[in-house]
Write an enzyme that holds these catalytic residues in place. Structure first.
Site, PDB file in Angstrom:
ATOM      1  N   LYS A 111      27.360 -33.882 -37.580  1.00 35.31           N
ATOM      2  CA  LYS A 111      27.302 -32.755 -36.647  1.00 35.31           C
ATOM      3  C   LYS A 111      26.494 -31.618 -37.276  1.00 35.31           C
ATOM      4  O   LYS A 111      26.502 -31.469 -38.490  1.00 35.31           O
ATOM      5  CB  LYS A 111      28.717 -32.216 -36.374  1.00 35.31           C
ATOM      6  CG  LYS A 111      29.563 -33.060 -35.461  1.00 35.31           C
ATOM      7  CD  LYS A 111      30.877 -32.357 -35.157  1.00 35.31           C
ATOM      8  CE  LYS A 111      31.782 -33.218 -34.303  1.00 35.31           C
ATOM      9  NZ  LYS A 111      31.279 -33.447 -32.945  1.00 35.31           N
ATOM     10  N   ARG A 153      37.034 -42.457 -29.529  1.00 36.71           N
ATOM     11  CA  ARG A 153      37.315 -43.595 -28.639  1.00 36.71           C
ATOM     12  C   ARG A 153      37.594 -44.867 -29.433  1.00 36.71           C
ATOM     13  O   ARG A 153      38.277 -45.762 -28.949  1.00 36.71           O
ATOM     14  CB  ARG A 153      36.158 -43.761 -27.649  1.00 36.71           C
ATOM     15  CG  ARG A 153      34.839 -44.065 -28.282  1.00 36.71           C
ATOM     16  CD  ARG A 153      33.663 -43.796 -27.360  1.00 36.71           C
ATOM     17  NE  ARG A 153      33.413 -42.350 -27.194  1.00 36.71           N
ATOM     18  CZ  ARG A 153      32.423 -41.846 -26.446  1.00 36.71           C
ATOM     19  NH1 ARG A 153      31.611 -42.653 -25.790  1.00 36.71           N
ATOM     20  NH2 ARG A 153      32.253 -40.551 -26.360  1.00 36.71           N
TER      21      ARG A 153
HETATM   22  N1  BES Z   1      35.572 -34.408 -31.476  1.00 32.97           N
HETATM   23  C1  BES Z   1      34.395 -34.496 -30.688  1.00 32.97           C
HETATM   24  C2  BES Z   1      34.548 -33.824 -29.318  1.00 32.97           C
HETATM   25  C3  BES Z   1      34.798 -32.335 -29.365  1.00 32.97           C
HETATM   26  C4  BES Z   1      33.752 -31.461 -29.327  1.00 32.97           C
HETATM   27  C5  BES Z   1      36.094 -31.849 -29.395  1.00 32.97           C
HETATM   28  C6  BES Z   1      33.987 -30.092 -29.370  1.00 32.97           C
HETATM   29  C7  BES Z   1      36.340 -30.492 -29.429  1.00 32.97           C
HETATM   30  C8  BES Z   1      35.286 -29.609 -29.412  1.00 32.97           C
HETATM   31  C9  BES Z   1      34.021 -35.955 -30.483  1.00 32.97           C
HETATM   32  O1  BES Z   1      34.390 -36.815 -31.503  1.00 32.97           O
HETATM   33  C10 BES Z   1      32.546 -36.030 -30.387  1.00 32.97           C
HETATM   34  O2  BES Z   1      31.897 -35.700 -31.333  1.00 32.97           O
HETATM   35  N2  BES Z   1      32.058 -36.462 -29.234  1.00 32.97           N
HETATM   36  C11 BES Z   1      30.656 -36.579 -29.023  1.00 32.97           C
HETATM   37  C12 BES Z   1      30.378 -37.910 -28.352  1.00 32.97           C
HETATM   38  C13 BES Z   1      28.931 -38.282 -28.285  1.00 32.97           C
HETATM   39  C14 BES Z   1      28.391 -38.554 -29.687  1.00 32.97           C
HETATM   40  C15 BES Z   1      28.785 -39.502 -27.422  1.00 32.97           C
HETATM   41  C16 BES Z   1      30.242 -35.428 -28.117  1.00 32.97           C
HETATM   42  O3  BES Z   1      31.019 -35.036 -27.254  1.00 32.97           O
HETATM   43  O4  BES Z   1      29.140 -34.910 -28.317  1.00 32.97           O
HETATM   44 MN    MN Z   2      32.984 -36.878 -33.080  1.00 33.43          MN
END
Ligand code: BES
Ligand code: MN
Ligand code: ZN
Length: 509
Positions: A282, A356
């Site tokens: 990230k 997931r």
């Molecule tokens: N933990 C994150 C989602 C999230 C984002 C929760 C901000 C709380 C605040 C999740 O694991 C994630 O990173 N999801 C990605 C998925 C994508 C790579 C398909 C996302 O939402 O960008």
């Molecule tokens: Mn994530």
């Protein structure tokens, strides 16, 4: 050091004559003007004086507005707080909190304003709303103090010591039961908030599991699977996500089986104690709050124990899917293929879509017990925040009845929830040339796509029918990056805890 907790008592005396540090009243906003919410027990002279003072102040009654009055004639308490509750909803086609939730929030505002005081009388509305008022006051009294030794070294102000709810008979079985419910429910939300607020250097899969084991009563059987056991049980999702961290994954099951259970439920929670994104790292700004990525597991841990404490006649098993998503030399790579619980294979595409994967194992395990319904809860997708904002969680699933129970339960809890559809066309975007499926696909509709992936791991009952399942995406409401409002503090919010309890309650009768 044990935490100071706010006590609750009730009174059938006139609230204005109760000796306390403050009397708390509510005002609604009518055409932009504050109007005192009348309660039967408030003497006319007092309500007249307060109404006049509101007018002098030019109070508007908007949510969270706080008017402080001192030495109001015929009021025993030296301080009167009048908290705005906003207008009635729906208003101009816009949804907003119902009356109970408006009172909950107003009580939360007052409790925060009264931190450090001994005693306050709450007379915000009709006696039917007293439980909501008490709940709001206790939720608003929360402060993160310390957990596992992490926290500020300067002491926070003690919370308001005693909340007195007006309009209820003291000593009755009814008021004792109400007091007990408030204590259990607010304690559960506080626990979930503590878990979320605890930094990831203190809260990791093993310490999370330890905390749950320590906190559980004998009504709740806790079982912890370490990495070795996860290997033996074929939980490739949890292992794959967790293998980039020196702190290995855990699966915690919490099982409450009362004698006369009317139904059996499974709750599955995402417990990523820190989400760096893994090798698909990230950006720094997106990582700051990622200690909150275990908010789903925190909600399940808190709710299962609360359901047991409330002795609801519903069997519940909680599955906490705990892992830390890091970038160690053994970290999962894009292109890897992992075998999930149940034997299906998944091609890894983006290691930041880790939630997931751990949830898939949890859902498969939950399905093996063939519960009457499965509810999962996860800070799953940024896409859900784009769709529904920071205060509303998304609800998806395969069965109208359980979806309705979740939405209605959220409504009773005052938690904002909204249904999103699971649409047929998304599934094929997860086809993989090397595995049964991949875990990402079409970018548009990301919250629904993630749920479509989860749906693949929901099993069948004895008759070969797919188990009723609902999925709550709490990525938005789990963590409040803004300042405190209503009964919601900054940081961990405990989102979903009260909705899960309400879902269980809906099966109890
Ligand atoms: N933990 C994150 C989602 C999230 C984002 C929760 C901000 C709380 C605040 C999740 O694991 C994630 O990173 N999801 C990605 C998925 C994508 C790579 C398909 C996302 O939402 O960008
Ligand atoms: Mn994530
Ligand atoms: Zn995540």
């Amino acid at each position: 050091m044990p935490k100071k907790r706010t006590a609750v008592s009730v009174t059938s005396d006139r609230p204005s004559s109760v000796r306390a540090d403050a009397l708390v009243l509510a005002a609604r906003s009518v055409d932009g003007v504050a109007e005192l919410v009348q309660t039967d027990t408030l003497p006319r002279a007092v309500s007249k004086a307060v109404s006049e003072a509101l007018q002098v102040w030019g109070a508007e009654g908007w949510a969270d507005e706080t008017v402080r009055l001192t030495d109001v004639d015929k009021v025993a308490a030296p301080l009167v707080l009048v908290i705005g509750t906003g207008p009635d909803f729906p208003r101009k086609g816009v949804n907003g909190p119902d009356e109970a939730e408006r009172m909950r929030r107003a009580a939360g505002v007052a409790a925060r304003a009264l931190a450090g005081r001994d005693r306050a009388v709450f007379a915000l509305g009709a006696p039917e709303l007293a439980e909501a008022v008490g709940e709001g006051a206790l939720l608003g009294s929360y402060a993160f103090q310390e957990f596992f030794g992490a926290g500020k070294s300067t002491k926070a102000k003690a919370p308001l010591a005693e909340v007195v709810l007006a309009g209820l008979k003291p000593g009755s079985a009814q008021s004792r039961a109400l007091g007990r419910r408030l204590e259990v429910v607010s304690g559960a939300v506080a626990y979930a908030r503590d878990l979320v607020n605890t930094p990831a250097n203190a809260l990791y899969p093993e310490s999370f599991a330890d905390s749950v084991s320590r906190r559980s009563t004998k009504q709740v059987a806790v079982q912890v699977w370490d990495p070795e056991r996860l290997e033996a049980e074929g939980c490739g999702g949890l292992l794959g996500v967790g293998q980039g961290s020196g702190r290995g994954p855990r699966l915690v099951t919490m099982s409450y089986r009362p004698k006369k259970a009317r139904a059996s439920l499974a709750f599955v929670g995402k417990g990523i104690t820190f989400d760096s994104g893994g090798l698909c790292l990230k950006p720094a700004t997106g990582m700051v709050t990622m200690k909150c990525d275990m908010g789903g597991a925190a909600a399940v841990a808190a709710a299962v124990q609360a359901i047991a404490d409330l002795e609801l006649p519903v069997a519940v098993t909680g599955y906490l899917c705990l892992a830390e998503n890091m970038t160690g030399d053994l970290a999962q790579r894009p292109g890897d293929v992992v075998t999930m619980r149940g034997g299906r294979t998944v091609e890894i595409i983006n290691t930041d879509a880790e939630g997931r994967l751990v949830m898939a194992d949890g859902l498969a395990l939950a399905s093996e017990q063939r519960p009457d319904a499965i509810v999962d809860i996860a800070t799953l997708t940024g896409a859900c925040m784009v769709a529904l904002g920071n205060r509303t969680f998304g609800v998806m699933g395969n069965d109208e009845t359980i979806l309705e129970r979740v939405l209605a339960g959220a409504g009773r809890a005052g938690e904002s929830a909204w249904a999103l559809p699971l649409v047929e066309e998304l599934r094929s975007s997860m086809d993989s040339p090397v595995a049964d499926l991949k875990h990402t696909g079409e970018r548009a509709g990301g919250a629904m796509l993630a749920a479509t992936f989860l749906a693949e791991f929901v099993g069948k009952n004895g008759d070969g029918e797919v188990l009723p399942w609902a999925h709550l995406d709490i990525a938005g409401p789990a963590f409040n990056e803004g300042s405190a409002r209503g009964h919601t503090p900054k940081g961990g919010t405990g989102a979903g805890v009260r909705t899960l309890i309400e879902v269980a309650r809906s099966f109890a009768s």
